[in-house]
Design a protein around this motif. Structure first.
Motif, PDB file in Angstrom:
ATOM      1  N   LYS A   1      -7.464   0.862  -2.465  1.00 26.53           N
ATOM      2  CA  LYS A   1      -7.977   0.538  -1.132  1.00 26.53           C
ATOM      3  C   LYS A   1      -8.822   1.719  -0.681  1.00 26.53           C
ATOM      4  O   LYS A   1      -8.303   2.821  -0.498  1.00 26.53           O
ATOM      5  CB  LYS A   1      -6.828   0.310  -0.143  1.00 26.53           C
TER       6      LYS A   1
ATOM      7  N   ALA B   1      -4.871   8.568  -8.189  1.00 24.68           N
ATOM      8  CA  ALA B   1      -3.932   7.445  -8.022  1.00 24.68           C
ATOM      9  C   ALA B   1      -3.824   6.646  -9.316  1.00 24.68           C
ATOM     10  O   ALA B   1      -2.732   6.255  -9.737  1.00 24.68           O
ATOM     11  CB  ALA B   1      -4.385   6.555  -6.872  1.00 24.68           C
TER      12      ALA B   1
ATOM     13  N   ARG C   1     -12.203  10.979  -5.786  1.00 24.97           N
ATOM     14  CA  ARG C   1     -11.233  11.944  -6.338  1.00 24.97           C
ATOM     15  C   ARG C   1      -9.804  11.412  -6.171  1.00 24.97           C
ATOM     16  O   ARG C   1      -9.004  11.434  -7.112  1.00 24.97           O
ATOM     17  CB  ARG C   1     -11.406  13.274  -5.593  1.00 24.97           C
TER      18      ARG C   1
ATOM     19  N   ARG D   1       2.026  13.224  -4.981  1.00 28.07           N
ATOM     20  CA  ARG D   1       2.889  12.069  -5.268  1.00 28.07           C
ATOM     21  C   ARG D   1       2.582  10.990  -4.241  1.00 28.07           C
ATOM     22  O   ARG D   1       1.996  11.253  -3.198  1.00 28.07           O
ATOM     23  CB  ARG D   1       4.374  12.438  -5.254  1.00 28.07           C
ATOM     24  N   PHE D   2       3.008   9.787  -4.568  1.00 31.01           N
ATOM     25  CA  PHE D   2       2.828   8.692  -3.620  1.00 31.01           C
ATOM     26  C   PHE D   2       3.829   8.821  -2.475  1.00 31.01           C
ATOM     27  O   PHE D   2       4.988   9.185  -2.690  1.00 31.01           O
ATOM     28  CB  PHE D   2       3.013   7.342  -4.306  1.00 31.01           C
ATOM     29  N   VAL D   3       3.337   8.502  -1.284  1.00 36.93           N
ATOM     30  CA  VAL D   3       4.197   8.463  -0.095  1.00 36.93           C
ATOM     31  C   VAL D   3       3.893   7.171   0.656  1.00 36.93           C
ATOM     32  O   VAL D   3       2.938   6.466   0.317  1.00 36.93           O
ATOM     33  CB  VAL D   3       3.940   9.682   0.827  1.00 36.93           C
ATOM     34  N   GLY D   4       4.676   6.889   1.683  1.00 33.33           N
ATOM     35  CA  GLY D   4       4.421   5.702   2.483  1.00 33.33           C
ATOM     36  C   GLY D   4       3.051   5.784   3.147  1.00 33.33           C
ATOM     37  O   GLY D   4       2.633   6.854   3.594  1.00 33.33           O
ATOM     38  N   GLY D   5       2.354   4.656   3.199  1.00 27.50           N
ATOM     39  CA  GLY D   5       1.039   4.621   3.839  1.00 27.50           C
ATOM     40  C   GLY D   5       0.578   3.184   4.015  1.00 27.50           C
ATOM     41  O   GLY D   5       1.133   2.275   3.410  1.00 27.50           O
ATOM     42  N   GLY D   6      -0.458   3.019   4.841  1.00 25.66           N
ATOM     43  CA  GLY D   6      -0.897   1.664   5.184  1.00 25.66           C
ATOM     44  C   GLY D   6      -2.202   1.272   4.539  1.00 25.66           C
ATOM     45  O   GLY D   6      -2.794   1.992   3.781  1.00 25.66           O
TER      46      GLY D   6
ATOM     47  N   THR E   1       0.827  -1.201   0.000  1.00 25.73           N
ATOM     48  CA  THR E   1       0.000   0.000   0.000  1.00 25.73           C
ATOM     49  C   THR E   1       0.865   1.257   0.000  1.00 25.73           C
ATOM     50  O   THR E   1       1.976   1.264   0.531  1.00 25.73           O
ATOM     51  CB  THR E   1      -0.926   0.045   1.228  1.00 25.73           C
ATOM     52  N   VAL E   2       0.318   2.292  -0.598  1.00 27.43           N
ATOM     53  CA  VAL E   2       0.927   3.625  -0.562  1.00 27.43           C
ATOM     54  C   VAL E   2      -0.208   4.644  -0.388  1.00 27.43           C
ATOM     55  O   VAL E   2      -1.376   4.309  -0.575  1.00 27.43           O
ATOM     56  CB  VAL E   2       1.704   3.961  -1.858  1.00 27.43           C
ATOM     57  N   ALA E   3       0.161   5.870  -0.035  1.00 23.04           N
ATOM     58  CA  ALA E   3      -0.821   6.943   0.095  1.00 23.04           C
ATOM     59  C   ALA E   3      -0.483   8.037  -0.909  1.00 23.04           C
ATOM     60  O   ALA E   3       0.635   8.074  -1.450  1.00 23.04           O
ATOM     61  CB  ALA E   3      -0.799   7.500   1.521  1.00 23.04           C
ATOM     62  N   LEU E   4      -1.445   8.900  -1.176  1.00 22.30           N
ATOM     63  CA  LEU E   4      -1.238  10.007  -2.117  1.00 22.30           C
ATOM     64  C   LEU E   4      -1.321  11.317  -1.322  1.00 22.30           C
ATOM     65  O   LEU E   4      -2.279  11.538  -0.595  1.00 22.30           O
ATOM     66  CB  LEU E   4      -2.329   9.971  -3.191  1.00 22.30           C
TER      67      LEU E   4
ATOM     68  N   PRO F   1      -2.748   1.707  -3.848  1.00 24.64           N
ATOM     69  CA  PRO F   1      -2.879   3.041  -3.238  1.00 24.64           C
ATOM     70  C   PRO F   1      -4.114   3.084  -2.350  1.00 24.64           C
ATOM     71  O   PRO F   1      -5.125   2.442  -2.662  1.00 24.64           O
ATOM     72  CB  PRO F   1      -3.065   3.976  -4.447  1.00 24.64           C
ATOM     73  N   ASN F   2      -4.030   3.809  -1.245  1.00 23.04           N
ATOM     74  CA  ASN F   2      -5.212   3.969  -0.396  1.00 23.04           C
ATOM     75  C   ASN F   2      -5.798   5.370  -0.585  1.00 23.04           C
ATOM     76  O   ASN F   2      -5.181   6.238  -1.185  1.00 23.04           O
ATOM     77  CB  ASN F   2      -4.884   3.674   1.072  1.00 23.04           C
TER      78      ASN F   2
ATOM     79  N   GLU G   1     -10.562   3.870   1.859  1.00 22.25           N
ATOM     80  CA  GLU G   1     -10.414   4.162   3.279  1.00 22.25           C
ATOM     81  C   GLU G   1     -11.092   5.509   3.489  1.00 22.25           C
ATOM     82  O   GLU G   1     -10.584   6.530   3.036  1.00 22.25           O
ATOM     83  CB  GLU G   1      -8.908   4.203   3.589  1.00 22.25           C
TER      84      GLU G   1
END
Lengths: 261, 66
Positions: free
Chosen positions: A99, A89, A84, B61-66, A44-47, A71-72, A101
């Motif tokens: 994902k 993503a 959005r 941009r993408f960053v670390g996340g759960g 997983t990654v976040a934006l 991506p979450n 969330e």
């Protein structure tokens, strides 16, 4: 296990049933080692907005190309915000998995089931492979099935809490009733807890904090990989019956004291 | 002219293309995803898109996340 026991999500066949997160690591350079040690194929990654004031590393540089990016939509407070983020993503060019969330509760970080179902419906229709994160509620899970979700991801305990399978019985009901892969996401704090989830019949586990927060994250990633495999194998092997009283494992005949006078 | 970038006001010389704006900021288009007035433009169109007064630009941009 000789027979192939893959996990199919969307049109992808996965060998590993451990998904890992990339949050809370001191350095992104640890991520390739975590992936290797855990055997994980989904991460997983976040934006987030970039920091205009400083040059930043690209986390994708630390993620091998054969790894499926999940991506979450963290930061989303309702379905519209989740949609959005999901579209952004996908536009970033890393596939169509998302994902969902949706969280508006800042203390326990519990997901909003209603908004999650709404977002799932919109995104599944738009061609996304949707992995929604929810509290383990059977009715929400059924609504997600109807909305086109690819999995259902119930929490074991609040995000980042390391408290394990506090929602065990409700997860068990989802595994029994929902005909989609159940991925236990959030709260798993120890390999034994991931193993238990797999023994119960969960399809996979998603772990971030328990690995990132370990004294030795790479060794912990390996331990989680082994625990998930062990739990899966135990589930397939079929656990023995539980009894309230003792049932001897050794024969109850031929004792030394038999027929003594 | 004034635009909003990631929620903050930013004065830029006009006319400026999206590609020129990124380049001036030292941002590689490959590592980011962009939303302009809630639309997501194709990366291949960045050189043709001109920024306008009051445009709202989000650069993520993408960053670390759960």
């Amino acid at each position: 296990m000789d027979m192939k026991d893959g996990l199919r999500i969307g049109n992808v066949e996965l060998e590993s049933r451990l998904f890992t997160g990339t949050g809370k690591y001191g350095a992104d350079s640890l991520i390739p080692e975590i992936i290797k040690a855990s055997g994980s194929q989904v991460i997983t990654v976040a934006l987030r907005r970039i920091d205009m004031a400083s040059a930043e590393n690209n986390i994708l540089d630390n993620i091998p190309k054969n790894i499926r990016l999940l991506p979450n939509t963290s930061g989303a407070r309702n379905a519209e915000e989740a949609v959005r983020i999901a579209k952004l993503a996908r536009a970033a060019g890393c596939g169509n998995w998302i994902k969902i969330e949706v969280i508006s509760d800042n203390k326990y970080l519990l997901p909003d089931g209603y908004e999650t179902v709404r977002a799932t419906e919109i995104l599944a229709k738009d061609g996304f492979v949707v992995l929604p994160y929810i509290s383990p509620d059977l009715m929400v899970a059924r609504a997600l099935v109807n909305a086109g979700a690819a999995t259902v991801m119930p929490l074991g305990a609040p995000i980042g809490s390391n408290r394990g399978l506090q929602t065990r019985e409700l997860i068990r009901i989802l595994i029994d009733e929902i005909d989609l892969p159940i991925v236990v996401d959030a709260g798993i704090g120890a390999p034994s807890q991931a193993c238990e989830a797999m023994e119960m019949g969960a399809a996979a586990c998603l772990v971030n904090t328990a690995i990132a927060g370990a004294s030795d994250p790479v060794s912990m990633a390996k331990a989680f990989g082994q625990a998930v495999k062990a739990g899966r194998e135990a589930y397939l092997a079929g656990l023995g019956a539980i009894s309230m009283q003792g049932i001897a494992s050794s024969p109850l005949t031929g004792f030394l004291h038999e027929n003594e006078h | 002219m004034l635009i909003t970038v990631n929620g903050n006001p930013e004065n830029i010389p006009g006319p400026t293309s999206l590609a020129d704006f990124l380049s001036a900021k030292g941002i590689h288009a490959d590592g980011v995803v962009i939303e302009l007035n809630q639309d997501i433009p194709e990366k291949s169109a960045y050189t043709e898109i001109l920024l306008h007064e009051n445009d709202k630009l989000e650069i993520l941009r993408f960053v670390g996340g759960g």
